[in-house]
Enzyme design. Structure first.
Site, PDB file in Angstrom:
ATOM      1  N   GLY A 686     124.577  92.702 121.392  1.00  0.00           N
ATOM      2  CA  GLY A 686     124.308  93.179 120.036  1.00  0.00           C
ATOM      3  C   GLY A 686     124.268  94.686 119.906  1.00  0.00           C
ATOM      4  O   GLY A 686     124.461  95.220 118.819  1.00  0.00           O
ATOM      5  N   GLU A 687     123.993  95.373 120.982  1.00  0.00           N
ATOM      6  CA  GLU A 687     123.766  96.807 120.865  1.00  0.00           C
ATOM      7  C   GLU A 687     124.804  97.648 121.575  1.00  0.00           C
ATOM      8  O   GLU A 687     125.007  98.818 121.230  1.00  0.00           O
ATOM      9  CB  GLU A 687     122.351  97.128 121.371  1.00  0.00           C
ATOM     10  CG  GLU A 687     121.326  96.465 120.454  1.00  0.00           C
ATOM     11  CD  GLU A 687     119.906  96.515 120.964  1.00  0.00           C
ATOM     12  OE1 GLU A 687     119.244  97.518 120.716  1.00  0.00           O
ATOM     13  OE2 GLU A 687     119.469  95.541 121.594  1.00  0.00           O
TER      14      GLU A 687
END
Lengths: 723, 339, 208
Positions: A686-687
């Protein structure tokens, strides 16, 4: 079978979202609600001297005005990093003090939304104001060095001395505000002594514990409901002050209360990514091998709270170095306490690291990819702890091939195209693979339907879908036979949706539950005949409750599940080093006259272990890269140093990428098998997409123009002559 | 939003008659056409009109083409409609300045009359707290020493540096437009170049319109050679952003030599800013890159930066130069065969 | 459009009082309670004057008595429980509240319901027909044109408007004409692909 692990299945919650049926926090209809509206401070430091309610009280339908003069009786739960669940360590209504511009000083409650807004506007708050120190460079900041967070290995000074080429430079990053599309909101409904809160949350377990503690009631009396979250990005990971305020107001007024926090107020009553000032020293031998790396950061925080992201703890693990030294200083200012924001540590600190590597490549006259290749490692350099897997150069190769990096001509300005200055740049993306203990309940019945229940969250990450896929795989079902319940604190405790930990943790525990179900049913996912096994089992349904704690967790970490402990482990650990890696290549085009920077191409390749769903994973990577584009060129929370006020507290002048900004952006996946990192072999995704993007773009800007911009965002004025 | 009485007149005459009667100190009633400025500012309490007079259905809408390139544009024409009108497409600066502004949703409701009267985005005006002579006459100007990156470098005063944020006005001002207005006292015509008033000592006064005066139509004359025209808009992202600087350019060229040039500057000035001296200087010159650069220099000769926005001076110069060179490079469409 | 209320030129010579007298008898069909004398005692009416409107929402005509300040967005969400239309900024800056009014996409947060007498409003809840998704809705699913889904109803309504306006000719044109809808998750690539996929079928249907 379709829809199992890895398949590019469409989101199982997609239909609800495109039909407008998915209910986000502020979408829940509650009976006969009152409406709350916040009033925020218009000074940056000082105290409230008086609140004139007379005009506000003329508004028909005004019910109550809460403030330090009429407080709600809340007890601070404690800040996240000190073991609490809140974003800040103090209650705004505890006294008349004002600690930053835009702090909540009052909350009005009225019969309808118009009256609440109007009464809030008519409340007159008088202050005694002092000059705030709100930004770097202001007088009156309080630096607090944090030596416990520093790393040191080898003799850095000697290593720097031994370098043939070195870079010793400073980098700055701007403050950023999440600006998820969903406004912050809270709706509180009491039923006797039981409280239900509809609030956008990345951590329903923590919110429940935090609200209970602030209200002084038992956690089991509190239910947090947040089935859909309109973007999190870290901004909904800790409890904000307005949520318990609304709960307390609803209790006091004996009616449901609904609050929308305005877009403007979201800039100050919630968290943000603070400004950093970083210094980097990086030296290399003539062959490119790094000798020494020093990375130090200064980060702004509020007066009371110590919050730093300390990204040098991660940058120090990236490349070979004979000696490493890091340090971090928390600089206390008259500002709100910052908080998590997408790749909190990595986004600012990798901008510095990956810019410095590019600067050093220039000095060495070496291809920047080659320089990284020469410093690729199997074990992190500080303690020599091996990586569970590391496919960095494979990422460079895959993305570089697609991008056409072999045609790279390093000469500055060599790629000009008519009126457009063209430049190419690249950078490493990396993100620690983290996990946390979690539990799950899996229900499976004779009709071949399963239900997975966990207090986890789907922020748009695809959690609903990948959880269904994991259960489908584990039970031998089609994915459309699996129902998933998330975002409710009544469910078995899940992890915080932060640190890219959810998928690895959820899938690991779901595997355990499904394996046990298969064992109890005496079958396997490959050969299950549902009706037959249930008939033999003698029950129409089976349920399994499982817990999982990752390697490196504290002893008895599973017990912490029932006390809203965070319990995140991973990244650089004692026994292993776990990171996902990626490589990003950017092409910029800069008008030779007016110097706007556009990014026609942005390619990334990422290796993150097992990919659960190619479709949603691609979107996650792309989203991260587009955040990186904004971080590089657009996003800046503009603070007036005289007052501490955010002067672009709207989503028009706080510039984020629009559709027109996003041209050829591609995310590629490098296959990677990691049997060490967790049972599911999954790294978070996600990051990582945002990490390194800003450096890739800054490096491309340098290639196009010869101008090395050592801060973000890079804007027109950084490239325009002043004569 | 402060409560207000909502008035729905049946005609322009009624509208100008009813707009004012609830007027109290400092705040008269407001007209409401598309509402994209007035509702925005009412939500911020920057505007608190006691009455709102809705012009829906009463304003003239559409563009009539007369002879010799004259156009009559109803003030109620939306930005979206106008951007695609063949008459505007023939002078691309008129269309481009519209579709490069705001968003499709806003352009679908915002009217041309209202667009001309768009209020500044100065954050100190909008925050309803800071010293702002425009919002609270006599209170001072917090922007001068503040976060003024987006604000004006041309036409400023010690009282106010708020920029005019619109785009289309900068195109319109090239074409000697005339506004038709109505008020309780009857109708009049205003040269568009006279509409906006630089801040001077009285930044609260932005236009010469009366409180009850309504723009009803816009007349302009577009020469055929304006098919060679551009709106060069520099902004922080590729769409849906206000101009840092912009240049509206129309060129009549004889070979490479300028017969006539028209130039206006946006984003950087307190009012729509036509650079007539530069136009005169350009006339008769061969338009080389050096000449374009010099034109930019001259256009910003009187500019003053206020700190953060200092860059708008060199940027503005380069925007003018770029606009001129882009207009020169155009292959003007034949006005006869536009769709 | 807002004329600056403070910009009265002295030369026009119109006094507020004379207008007040002049218009009291003009019979303007004011929706609002017209209280000519009220301002003497109290600068601003304390509660919001009410208006009556008839608006057709998703095919159903309905009469409303509303505080004149009520925006279409607040009407949909807070009164009608049509929460598919989202609130993202309340100032026309994000597009999350996009709906179709008489077939045209607008920001419902900046639109007073009072101005919509006789209008037809289509929200995301009214786009599907008999439970069957509009091709644009299906296209957003197929192309993963969203992540969190919060901007999605606005994106989809805007996409339908974009096509019916004739601005979906190329990917570049779609990007430009869909830029009024912010997507913080960055699903723009999928959004553009969705508009391309659903373009022809949407055109065939017409707006709403």
């Amino acid at each position: 079978m379709t829809g199992r692990i890895g398949a590019a299945v469409s989101r199982i919650d997609a239909r609800k979202k495109v039909m407008g049926e998915a209910r986000y926090a502020a979408d829940f209809a509650v009976p006969n609600p009152l409406y709350a509206h916040l009033v925020t401070s218009t000074i940056g430091r000082g105290a409230i001297t008086g609140i004139d309610e007379s005009e506000a009280r003329t508004v028909p339908g005004l019910r109550e005005i809460f403030s330090h003069a009429n407080p709600l009786g809340l007890e601070p739960d404690g800040m996240f990093s000190t073991g609490g669940h809140a974003q800040q360590g103090w209650e705004p209504f505890a006294g008349p003090d004002v600690r930053f511009y835009g702090e909540t000083v009052a909350m009005v409650v009225a019969d309808d939304i118009l009256a609440a807004r109007e009464a809030a506007k008519r409340l007159r708050v008088a202050y005694s104001a002092e000059a705030p120190a709100a930004v770097f460079g202001a007088e009156g900041l309080e630096p607090e060095e944090l030596p416990d967070m520093a790393l040191s290995s080898g003799d850095l000074d000697a290593a720097m001395e031994a370098a043939a080429e070195r870079v010793e430079v400073e980098y700055d990053t701007a403050a950023n505000t999440h600006n998820a599309m969903e406004l912050f909101a809270t709706t509180a409904v009491w039923s006797g002594k039981d409280l239900t809160l509809y609030v956008p949350s990345q951590w329903v377990e923590g919110f429940r514990a935090g609200v209970a503690s602030e209200l002084g009631i038992a956690p089991e009396r509190v239910r947090i409901v947040s089935p859909y979250v309109g973007g999190g990005f870290g901004g909904k990971g800790s409890l904000y002050t307005f949520t318990p305020m609304v709960a307390a107001a609803a209790r006091r007024l004996n009616r449901p209360v609904k609050l929308y926090v305005t877009r403007e107020q979201g800039f100050t009553t919630a968290s943000y990514r603070a400004e950093t000032q970083q210094s980097v020293r990086l030296g290399a031998r003539a062959d490119g091998r790094f000798t020494g790396f020093e990375h130090k950061g200064r980060e702004l925080s509020s007066r009371p709270d110590t919050y730093v992201v300390n990204g040098a703890d991660k940058t120090a693990r990236m490349y070979h170095a004979d000696a490493v030294r890091t340090g971090v200083t928390c600089v206390h200012a008259d500002r709100q306490t910052p908080g998590f924001m997408r790749a909190p540590a990595e986004t600012p600190y990798y901008f510095a690291l990956e810019s410095a590597v590019d600067e050093l490549a220039r000095r060495l006259e070496m291809d920047p990819v080659e320089l990284r290749r020469r410093n690729d490692i199997d074990a992190e350099p500080v303690n020599g702890v091996p990586y569970t897997s590391r496919s960095l150069m494979e990422c460079y190769d895959m993305a570089g091939e697609a991008f056409g990096w072999r045609d790279y001509d390093p000469a500055v300005g060599s790629m000009r195209d008519g009126d457009w200055l063209v430049g190419w740049g690249c950078a490493t993306a990396a993100y620690p693979t983290q996990m946390a203990p979690c539990a799950v309940r899996v229900h499976f019945d004779r009709t071949g339907r399963a239900r997975v229940m966990v207090a986890s969250h789907d922020l748009g990450t695809g959690a609903y879908t990948v959880i269904a896929q994991a259960a489908a795989e584990g039970l031998g079902l089609e994915v459309d036979r699996v129902e998933v319940e998330l975002g409710d604190s009544r469910l078995p405790p899940g992890t915080i949706a932060g640190g890219s930990i959810s998928t690895a943790s959820n899938v690991s525990v779901i595997q355990i539950a499904c394996e046990r179900i298969m064992q109890r049913l005496g079958t396997t996912p490959e050969r299950i005949d549902v009706a037959a096994v249930f008939d033999a089992f003698g029950q129409g349904a089976i349920e399994e409750y499982a817990e999982w704690a990752p390697r490196g967790s504290r002893p008895n970490a599973r017990g912490g599940l029932y006390g809203a402990e965070v319990g995140i482990v991973g990244g650089p650990e004692e026994e292993y080093t776990a990171f996902a890696f990626g490589a990003e290549y950017a092409e910029v085009r800069i008008n030779r006259w007016t110097r706007e920077i556009r990014v026609p191409r942005l390619y990334g390749a990422f290796a993150a272990g097992r990919i659960m769903n190619e479709k949603t994973a691609t979107s996650q990577y792309l989203g991260g890269m587009i955040w990186g584009l904004g971080h590089a060129l657009q996003e800046k929370t503009e603070i007036d140093p005289r007052t501490g006020a955010v002067m672009n507290d709207n989503i028009s002048e706080y510039i984020v990428p629009v559709n027109a900004d996003v041209m050829d952006v591609r995310a590629m996946m490098v296959p990677e098998e990691d049997t060490l990192v967790n049972p599911a072999g999954i790294k978070g995704i996600g990051e990582i997409g945002i990490v390194g993007t800003a450096a890739a773009i800054a490096n491309a800007v340098h290639h196009a123009t010869g101008i090395r911009v050592r801060h973000v965002p890079i804007r027109v004025e950084d490239l325009i002559g002043t004569g | 939003m402060r409560p207000f009485s909502f008035q729905k007149p049946g005609s322009v005459e009624e509208a100008v008659a009813v707009v004012e009667p609830m007027g109290v100190a400092g705040q008269g009633g407001a007209f409401h056409a598309g509402g994209t400025t007035v509702i925005d500012l009412m939500k911020l309490h920057v505007l608190q009109p006691p009455s709102l007079t809705d012009l829906g259905g009463v304003l003239e809408r559409g563009i009539e083409e007369g002879e010799d390139g004259t156009l009559r544009v109803g003030a109620g024409t939306t930005m979206a409609e106008a951007a695609e009108h063949p008459a505007f497409l023939r002078a691309p600066v008129l269309s481009e300045a519209l579709w490069k502004a705001a968003s499709a949703q806003l352009r679908n409701v915002a009217t041309l009359g209202g667009n001309l009267l768009q209020r500044t985005r100065c954050p100190y005006f909008r925050d309803n707290v800071s010293a702002c002579n425009k919002r609270e006459p006599g209170s001072g100007c917090a922007a001068k020493d503040g976060i003024n990156r987006l604000l004006a470098v041309l036409g400023t005063s010690e009282s106010c540096i708020a920029n005019y944020p619109g785009d289309w006005a900068n195109a319109l001002i090239l074409f000697d437009a005339v506004l038709e207005t109505r008020s309780g006292g009857g109708g009049r015509e205003i040269a568009f170049g006279d509409l906006h008033v630089p801040p001077g000592e009285d930044p609260a006064r932005e236009t010469i319109l009366g409180d009850d005066e309504l723009i009803t139509a816009i007349r302009l004359s577009v020469p055929e050679w304006a098919s060679r025209s551009v709106y060069t808009k520099v902004r922080d992202r590729d769409s849906y952003a206000f101009a840092l600087t912009s240049a509206a350019v129309a060129l009549d060229l004889d070979g490479d030599t300028v017969r006539e040039a028209r130039l206006a500057i946006g984003g950087a000035a307190t009012v729509p800013w036509r650079a007539r001296e530069v136009e005169d200087w350009l006339a008769g010159r061969e338009l080389t890159e050096d000449v374009a650069v010099e034109a930019g220099r001259r256009a910003f000769a009187g500019a003053r930066g206020w700190g953060e926005n200092d860059f708008k001076i060199p940027l503005g110069r380069d925007t003018v130069a770029r606009g001129l060179m882009e207009a020169k490079a155009m292959t003007p469409r034949n006005s006869g065969d536009s769709q | 459009m807002a004329t600056d209320p403070r910009s009265a030129p002295p030369d026009l010579g119109i006094s507020r009082r004379s207008l007040l007298k002049g218009t009291a008898a003009s019979g303007a069909s004011a929706f609002g309670a017209f209280q000519a004398g009220a301002q003497e005692a109290e600068a601003v009416p304390a509660g919001g004057p009410e208006v009556e409107v008839e608006i057709t929402i998703n095919g159903r005509p309905e009469r409303f008595t509303l505080d004149a300040r009520t925006t279409l967005l607040d009407l949909l969400r807070e009164r009608l429980d049509l929460t598919g239309t989202k609130v993202g900024c309340n100032h026309g800056q994000c597009g999350a509240c996009t709906v179709l009014v008489d077939g045209t996409r607008i920001n419902s947060c900046l639109r007073l319901a009072a101005t919509l007498d006789g209008a037809e409003v289509t929200t995301i809840e009214g786009l599907a027909e008999a439970g069957e998704m509009h091709p644009m809705q299906q296209a957003f699913i197929d192309n993963d044109g969203f992540q969190c889904g919060y901007c999605t109803p606005g994106q989809i309504m805007s996409a339908v408007g974009c096509v019916t306006e004739g601005h979906a000719g190329s990917e570049a044109e779609i990007r430009e004409y869909m830029s009024g809808n912010l997507c913080r998750c960055g699903a723009y690539k999928g959004i553009v692909a969705a508009v391309v996929q659903a373009r022809d079928e949407t055109e065939a249907r017409g707006a709403s």
